[in-house]
Scaffold this motif. Structure first.
Motif, PDB file in Angstrom:
ATOM      1  N   VAL A 122       0.830  -1.200   0.000  1.00 39.17           N
ATOM      2  CA  VAL A 122       0.000   0.000   0.000  1.00 39.17           C
ATOM      3  C   VAL A 122       0.870   1.258   0.000  1.00 39.17           C
ATOM      4  O   VAL A 122       0.545   2.250  -0.632  1.00 39.17           O
ATOM      5  N   SER A 138      -7.123  -8.547  -6.416  1.00 35.02           N
ATOM      6  CA  SER A 138      -6.317  -8.005  -5.320  1.00 35.02           C
ATOM      7  C   SER A 138      -6.906  -8.452  -3.992  1.00 35.02           C
ATOM      8  O   SER A 138      -8.085  -8.761  -3.906  1.00 35.02           O
ATOM      9  N   CYS A 143      -6.327  -8.061   0.590  1.00 33.59           N
ATOM     10  CA  CYS A 143      -5.660  -7.439   1.727  1.00 33.59           C
ATOM     11  C   CYS A 143      -5.848  -8.364   2.925  1.00 33.59           C
ATOM     12  O   CYS A 143      -6.963  -8.764   3.233  1.00 33.59           O
ATOM     13  N   ASP A 180     -11.021  -5.269  -6.143  1.00 30.38           N
ATOM     14  CA  ASP A 180     -10.423  -4.939  -7.422  1.00 30.38           C
ATOM     15  C   ASP A 180      -9.779  -3.571  -7.269  1.00 30.38           C
ATOM     16  O   ASP A 180     -10.456  -2.577  -7.023  1.00 30.38           O
ATOM     17  N   GLU A 181      -8.488  -3.522  -7.406  1.00 31.23           N
ATOM     18  CA  GLU A 181      -7.826  -2.258  -7.057  1.00 31.23           C
ATOM     19  C   GLU A 181      -8.081  -1.132  -8.046  1.00 31.23           C
ATOM     20  O   GLU A 181      -7.723   0.012  -7.786  1.00 31.23           O
ATOM     21  N   LYS A 201     -11.551   2.545  -6.921  1.00 33.05           N
ATOM     22  CA  LYS A 201     -11.076   3.325  -5.766  1.00 33.05           C
ATOM     23  C   LYS A 201     -12.075   3.313  -4.605  1.00 33.05           C
ATOM     24  O   LYS A 201     -11.695   3.274  -3.438  1.00 33.05           O
ATOM     25  N   ILE A 213     -11.816   0.224  -2.591  1.00 30.93           N
ATOM     26  CA  ILE A 213     -10.644   0.238  -1.712  1.00 30.93           C
ATOM     27  C   ILE A 213     -10.956   0.942  -0.396  1.00 30.93           C
ATOM     28  O   ILE A 213     -10.574   0.482   0.682  1.00 30.93           O
ATOM     29  N   HIS A 262      -0.600   2.405  -4.317  1.00 31.06           N
ATOM     30  CA  HIS A 262      -0.992   1.089  -4.808  1.00 31.06           C
ATOM     31  C   HIS A 262      -1.677   0.323  -3.678  1.00 31.06           C
ATOM     32  O   HIS A 262      -1.020  -0.354  -2.898  1.00 31.06           O
ATOM     33  N   PRO A 263      -2.987   0.410  -3.558  1.00 23.85           N
ATOM     34  CA  PRO A 263      -3.614  -0.106  -2.355  1.00 23.85           C
ATOM     35  C   PRO A 263      -3.877  -1.612  -2.390  1.00 23.85           C
ATOM     36  O   PRO A 263      -4.596  -2.114  -1.557  1.00 23.85           O
ATOM     37  N   GLY A 264      -3.319  -2.345  -3.319  1.00 20.99           N
ATOM     38  CA  GLY A 264      -3.554  -3.792  -3.322  1.00 20.99           C
ATOM     39  C   GLY A 264      -2.717  -4.453  -2.265  1.00 20.99           C
ATOM     40  O   GLY A 264      -1.672  -5.008  -2.537  1.00 20.99           O
TER      41      GLY A 264
END
Ligand SMILES: Cc1cc2nc3c(=O)[nH]c(=O)nc-3n(C[C@H](O)[C@H](O)[C@H](O)COP(=O)(O)OP(=O)(O)OC[C@H]3O[C@@H](n4cnc5c(N)ncnc54)[C@H](O)[C@@H]3O)c2cc1C
Lengths: 413, 480
Positions: free
Chosen positions: B37, B336, B338, B385-386, B389, B392, B473-475
Motif C-alpha cells: 500500500v 487483489s 488485503c 479490485d484495485e 477506488k 478500496i 498502490h492499495p492492493g
C-alpha cells in the motif's frame, strides 16, 4: 502510608498508590528503593544501600482475570506461587516452572529473579510464559507491555526485559501468563553409575532417544544423599546419579520409562529405581528446593554448554562442592562445603570453576553468600560484552539510580 | 534525499561495485515489501557479505548523517522494510551461511540472510529441525524472523521465534558490535536477546543468530475436520483448547479458501462445507492416537459433519502444502486482496468470525479466512479490485473495523506480522502514553540518534519523513 509501614518499608494497597509514591520519591528525596515479594531471594545479587526503602507487593495479590478456557491468567505480582498453583489446579491447569519455597515466593519475585528448576528442560523458563506485564518505574510511570492473548507482537517485548531484571528496572505489579494443562502422571527414573563418564555417554545417547524427557538431572553423591533423605525415599547415592523425568498420560509415561530402561542398559547403571506418584512428587520437590537448601557458605549457579556439564561437575566435586545439574540445559547449582570457610578459599574455588565455565562461553553467578563477602566477589562474573548496553537501558529507565542500585553492577547505579 | 557521489563511492569501497545498487530502475524492486500500500524507494541498496561490511556501512551512515534500515527477503506484511524518508537499505540476503550446527548442545549459528527453510533442510535426517515455520518459510530469512518474532502453524505447540533464539550478535546503530546471549542458556544481566527479537529493525542489525534446534516428533496424526458452518468450526476450536488440549497445529480455512485450494490442488476438499479445520497432533506413538481421538470426539460434539484422517505421509504433506500455499490460490478469487493479522482470546473466535462476516456484508466486500486458529490469530482476507477506488475505501474501513473489534474483545492488532508502518496508528489505541514513553526510552538505549529504521514501531510526535510516502498502490497483497 498504611499500618504495615515503617521507616524501612512501604506496602502500597493499590498500584495507584505505589505509582504516586514512586513519583514523589523521584522528585523528593530520591531514596533508593528495593522491591520485595516473598523475601526468599533478597540475598541474590550485590548488596543494595543499607538505607534503602523496601517496597512490598504483599497487598497486590488479586486474581484479575482467569479465562480458563483461553488458558491465560492475569494476576497481581504479589500473589504467592502456591496460591497461584492452587487457583490453576482447580481448572486442571498449571505454570510448569519449578519454584523453590513456593509457599512464600511471589510471582513478581520469581519473574525478577528468573527462577526455574528441573522441568526447564521440557518446559522452558518464565520468559516462555509471561505474555503481558505491568510495572511502575522509578519515576512512577505505570506502564504495560504485551497483552492478554497468547500471540502478540505489538510493541517492544518488555516482558522479556523484566524477566531477570532483579528489581532494577521497575516494580512488577501485574502479569499475564500463558498456561499449560496439568498432566495425568509424572515419573522419575533414578539411576546410579560408577563413573561420571558413563553418565556423559547416557547424556549423549539421550539426544537420539525415543523418549522425550521433561528433565535431565545429574547429582553428585552428596547432593543425591541430601535429595533422597529430604524426599524421605531411600535411594542409592553412593556414586553419581542421573535422574530422568517424564510427564504425560499414564501410558505415555509408562512407555517412556520402559524404553529408557532398555536404551540405558548398554551403559550399565549400577542400580535403577523408578519413582511414581507420591515418591516422584517428593523427589521433584526436593530437586526443586535443592538450590535453596544449605547452611553452607556459598551457593552458585554455572551456566554451561550441556556437553561441558560433566567435566565441570567432576572438577567441582573434587573441590568439595555438592552439585545438582539440570544437565540437559547445562545449568549447574553448587553448594561450597563448610571446609571452604574463608573468603580466600571460596574465591580460589570459584575462580577455577569460573574459568572452566568461561572456556566454553559459559558463566558463573553467585546465588547466595554472606553479604560481607560480596564486596570482594564478582557475583555476576567477569564483565560481559553486553553490559554497557544493559547499563544504558538501566540509565534510560532509571536515570537517578533509584531502583536497587548496584544490585547487578557493583558501584554502578 | 539523494546521496552524494562521495558517499556512494565510500559504499563501493566497502562492499564493491557488485554490492551497491543506486540506479532508479534497479531500486524500484525495493520500493516496498509484502505490504504494497505504501511505497518509497531507498536512495541506495547495499549487499554486505560479512559483519565487517555492516559495521563499516553503519559507521559511514553515521558519519554522513543518513538513515539506514535492514532488509531480509522483503516478505514483511506490515511495511517493515519501507525506507521512510529514504536513505540506505542494507539487504542481508548475501549473508546466508550456516556457521555452526552443534547437535550435542542443540543449537545452530546462522547468518541473518539464511532462508528459514534452508536450516531445516540442512538438518533433515539428523532427527532435529528448526521449529518456527512461518508459511513464508521458503522465502523469508531468519534475520527477518528475529526482527518480527515470526510465528507459523506449528508455533501453537512449539512457541514462536523468540522461544527458539538463544542469542543474537548485532551491529548496533552506532556501528559497534555486541553479542547478546549465545550458545549457553542463561547469561547474567538483562535478557536483551528476548528484547531484540521483535524489535523490527529498530535496535540494530542482527548479523549472527544462535538458534535452538528441536527434536523431530516421533509420530503425527493429521486430521481434517469438516463443518457445516464457520460457527461450528470455531466452536470446535474453542472446545479443543478449552479441554486443555494443545495440538501441534490447528488451522482454519473457510469455504471461500477451500474452493480456491480445491481448484488449485484437487485435494478432494468438500466444496459445500462452511469451514474445515486442519488439525495436527504430534508426539510419541503411544500418545497420538489417544489425543487424536479426543479431538475427533470434540469435533463431533461441536457438530462436525466428518473428521478425515491423513492416511499417508504424502497425504499429510499435500494438506500442509495446500495450507501454506493458500495465499497463492487466492489469485483465483480476486485480482487483489488485503490480509489482516488480528488476535483474539481463543474463546472469542466465534464472535470475531461472525463480526468479520457482518463487516463484509456491511461494506459489500467479500472476505475469506485462513488462519492460525489455535492461537486465536485471525487472518481475514479482504478481496477487491484495485481499479475501483471506492471499493478500496470500503476495504480499508472494514479492515480497521475488524482490528478495532479485536481490541474490544481483549486482543491485539498483530499476532505475527508486526507493526511496521501499517499499524503504527493503532499503537496509541493499544497502549497508554506512559507505555509508549517507556518503550521509547528503551529504544533510546539502543538507537539514540534514531537513524536506524526511523519511524517504525512507535508513533513519534511530529514525525517527519512520512510525507515522502506515496499512498498509491492499495492492493495490500499480503498473506498469512
Ligand atoms: C506468503 C506469506 C506468508 C507469510 N506467513 C507468515 C507466517 O505464517 N507467520 C509470520 O509470522 N509471518 C508470515 N509472513 C510475514 C513475513 O514472512 C515474516 O514477517 C518474515 O519474518 C519476514 O522475513 P523477511 O526476511 O522477509 O524480512 P523483511 O520483510 O525483509 O524484513 C522484516 C523486518 O525485519 C527487519 N529485518 C530484516 N532483517 C533484519 C536483520 N538482519 N536485523 C534486524 N532487522 C532485520 C526489517 O527491517 C523489517 O522491519 C508471511 C509473508 C508472506 C508474504
Amino acid at each position: 502510608m498504611t499500618a504495615t509501614d515503617s521507616q524501612d518499608e512501604f506496602t502500597p494497597a493499590t498500584v495507584a498508590e505505589l505509582s504516586r509514591f514512586m513519583r514523589e520519591n523521584s522528585t523528593d528525596g530520591r531514596r533508593s528503593i528495593v522491591p520485595v515479594g516473598g523475601r526468599t531471594a533478597l540475598n541474590y545479587g550485590h548488596s543494595t544501600p543499607e538505607d534503602s526503602l523496601r517496597v512490598s507487593t504483599a497487598q497486590l495479590q488479586r486474581v484479575i482475570d482467569y479465562p480458563a478456557r483461553d488458558m491465560t491468567i492475569t494476576v497481581e505480582a504479589g500473589i504467592r506461587m502456591d496460591e497461584l498453583a492452587k487457583t490453576l489446579k482447580a481448572e486442571n491447569q498449571r505454570l510448569p516452572v519449578d519454584v523453590a519455597q513456593s509457599q512464600r515466593a511471589t510471582l513478581g519475585g520469581v519473574i525478577a529473579t528468573n527462577t526455574s528448576g528441573p522441568r526447564r528442560f521440557g518446559h522452558g523458563t518464565m520468559r516462555d510464559y509471561v505474555i503481558g506485564i505491568s510495572g511502575v518505574d522509578a519515576s512512577g510511570r505505570h506502564f504495560k507491555a504485551g497483552g492478554r492473548v497468547v500471540k502478540n507482537v505489538a510493541g517492544y517485548d518488555l516482558c522479556k526485559l523484566m524477566v531477570g531484571s532483579l528489581g532494577t528496572l521497575a516494580i512488577i505489579t501485574q502479569v499475564t501468563l500463558k498456561l499449560r494443562p496439568t498432566v495425568a502422571s509424572s515419573a522419575l527414573v533414578w539411576m546410579i553409575f560408577p563413573k561420571y563418564a558413563s553418565i556423559d555417554e547416557v547424556l549423549e545417547s539421550l539426544l537420539a532417544s525415543q523418549t522425550r524427557p521433561i528433565s535431565v538431572e545429574v547429582l553428585d553423591p552428596k547432593a543425591a544423599d541430601h535429595v533422597s533423605s529430604d524426599a524421605r525415599c531411600q535411594l542409592p547415592n553412593q556414586s553419581p546419579v542421573l535422574i530422568i523425568g517424564f510427564e504425560g498420560s499414564d501410558s505415555e509415561t509408562q512407555w517412556q520409562i520402559e524404553t529408557l530402561e532398555q536404551e540405558c542398559a548398554e551403559f550399565k547403571p549400577a542400580a535403577t529405581h523408578v519413582l511414581n506418584r507420591k515418591d516422584a512428587d517428593s523427589v521433584w520437590k526436593s530437586l526443586t528446593e535443592y538450590a535453596t537448601w544449605s547452611d553452607d557458605p556459598l551457593t552458585f549457579q554455572a551456566n554451561l554448554r550441556p556437553s561441558k556439564a560433566i567435566e565441570f561437575i567432576e572438577r567441582a566435586t573434587k573441590l568439595g562442592v555438592a552439585v545438582q545439574a539440570h544437565a540437559g540445559n547445562g545449568t549447574v547449582v553448587g553448594h561450597l562445603s563448610d571446609e571452604a570457610s574463608t573468603l580466600e578459599s571460596c574465591q580460589s574455588i570459584l575462580d577455577e570453576l569460573r574459568q572452566i565455565a568461561r572456556a566454553s562461553q559459559g558463566n558463573l553467578v553467585v546465588l547466595r553468600c554472606d553479604d560481607d563477602w560480596k564486596a570482594a566477589l564478582p557475583v555476576f562474573g567477569e564483565p560481559e560484552d553486553a553490559w554497557p548496553l544493559m547499563q544504558r537501558v538501566k540509565a534510560e529507565l532509571d536515570p537517578n539510580g533509584i531502583l536497587s542500585p548496584g544490585k547487578i553492577w557493583k558501584g554502578h547505579q | 534525499m539523494s546521496l552524494s557521489r562521495d558517499l556512494i563511492q565510500r559504499f563501493q569501497q566497502i562492499v564493491g561495485d557488485e554490492g551497491v545498487l543506486y540506479n532508479p530502475e534497479e531500486l524500484l524492486v525495493y520500493e516496498c515489501d509484502g505490504y504494497v500500500v505504501e511505497k518509497k524507494v531507498p536512495d541506495v541498496v547495499l549487499f554486505p557479505t560479512c559483519q565487517q561490511h555492516v559495521v563499516d556501512i553503519v559507521k559511514t551512515c553515521n558519519e554522513f548523517d543518513v538513515p539506514f534500515l535492514p532488509r531480509g527477503a522483503g516478505t514483511s506484511l506490515a511495511g517493515g522494510t519501507l525506507p521512510v524518508g529514504g536513505g540506505v537499505m542494507i539487504t542481508l540476503t548475501r549473508m546466508k551461511q550456516i556457521l555452526e550446527v552443534n547437535m550435542r548442545d542443540r543449537y545452530a549459528v546462522v547468518e541473518p540472510g539464511l532462508v528459514n527453510v534452508h536450516l531445516t533442510q540442512h538438518l533433515a535426517g539428523s532427527g532435529y529441525h528448526y521449529a518456527p515455520d512461518p508459511s513464508s518459510q521458503g522465502a523469508c530469512t531468519i534475520g527477518g524472523n528475529v526482527a518480527t518474532n515470526s510465528g507459523g502453524p506449528h508455533t501453537l505447540k512449539y512457541g514462536v521465534t523468540v522461544n527458539h533464539v538463544l542469542g543474537v550478535e548485532a551491529v548496533l546503530p552506532d556501528g559497534s558490535v555486541v553479542q547478546l546471549g549465545g550458545p549457553v542458556e542463561g547469561s547474567p544481566g538483562y535478557d536483551l536477546t528476548g528484547l531484540f527479537v521483535g524489535s523490527e529493525g529498530t535496535f540494530g542489525i542482527a548479523t549472527r543468530v544462535y538458534v535452538r534446534i528441536t527434536r523431530d516428533p516421533v509420530a503425527y496424526r493429521t486430521m481434517l475436520g469438516v463443518f457445516e458452518t464457520v460457527h461450528d468450526a470455531t466452536q470446535a476450536i474453542s472446545n479443543i483448547v478449552g479441554a486443555g488440549i494443545v495440538p501441534a497445529a490447528l488451522e482454519m480455512m473457510d469455504q471461500g479458501i477451500v474452493e480456491a485450494l480445491e481448484a488449485a490442488f484437487h485435494f478432494g476438499f468438500p466444496l459445500d462445507a462452511g469451514a474445515v479445520l486442519l488439525i495436527e497432533v504430534d508426539g510419541l506413538e503411544v500418545a497420538v492416537n489417544e489425543e487424536a481421538q479426543r479431538i475427533v470426539n470434540l469435533c463431533e460434539q461441536s457438530g462436525a459433519r466428518e473428521v478425515r484422517k491423513a492416511n499417508t505421509a504424502e497425504e499429510r504433506q499435500l494438506l500442509w502444502k495446500c495450507r501454506k500455499q493458500a495465499f497463492g490460490a487466492i489469485g483465483r478469487l480476486s485480482p487483489s486482496y488485503c490480509t489482516q493479522d488480528g488476535v483474539v482470546p481463543r474463546t472469542k473466535l466465534p464472535e470475531i468470525l461472525e463480526f468479520i462476516s457482518e463487516s463484509g456484508k456491511r461494506h459489500d466486500i467479500r472476505i475469506v479466512n485462513v488462519f492460525h486458529a489455535g492461537d486465536g490469530n485471525i487472518h481475514p482476507i479482504l478481496l477487491f479490485d484495485e481499479r475501483d477506488k471506492e471499493q478500496i475505501e470500503r476495504v480499508l474501513k472494514s479492515s480497521d473495523e475488524i482490528l478495532a473489534k479485536c481490541l474490544e474483545l481483549g486482543g491485539s492488532v498483530t499476532g505475527e506480522h508486526g507493526i511496521g508502518v501499517e499499524k503504527i496508528d493503532f499503537m496509541s489505541k493499544l497502549f497508554e502514553p506512559d507505555d509508549l514513553a517507556v518503550m521509547a526510552d528503551v529504544r533510546k538505549a539502543f538507537n539514540p540518534m534514531g537513524r536506524c529504521s526511523p519511524q517504525k514501531m512507535l508513533p513519534t510526535a511530529g514525525a517527519c519523513g512520512m510525507e515522502h510516502i506515496e499512498k498509491d498502490h492499495p492492493g495490500r497483497r499480503a498473506a498469512m
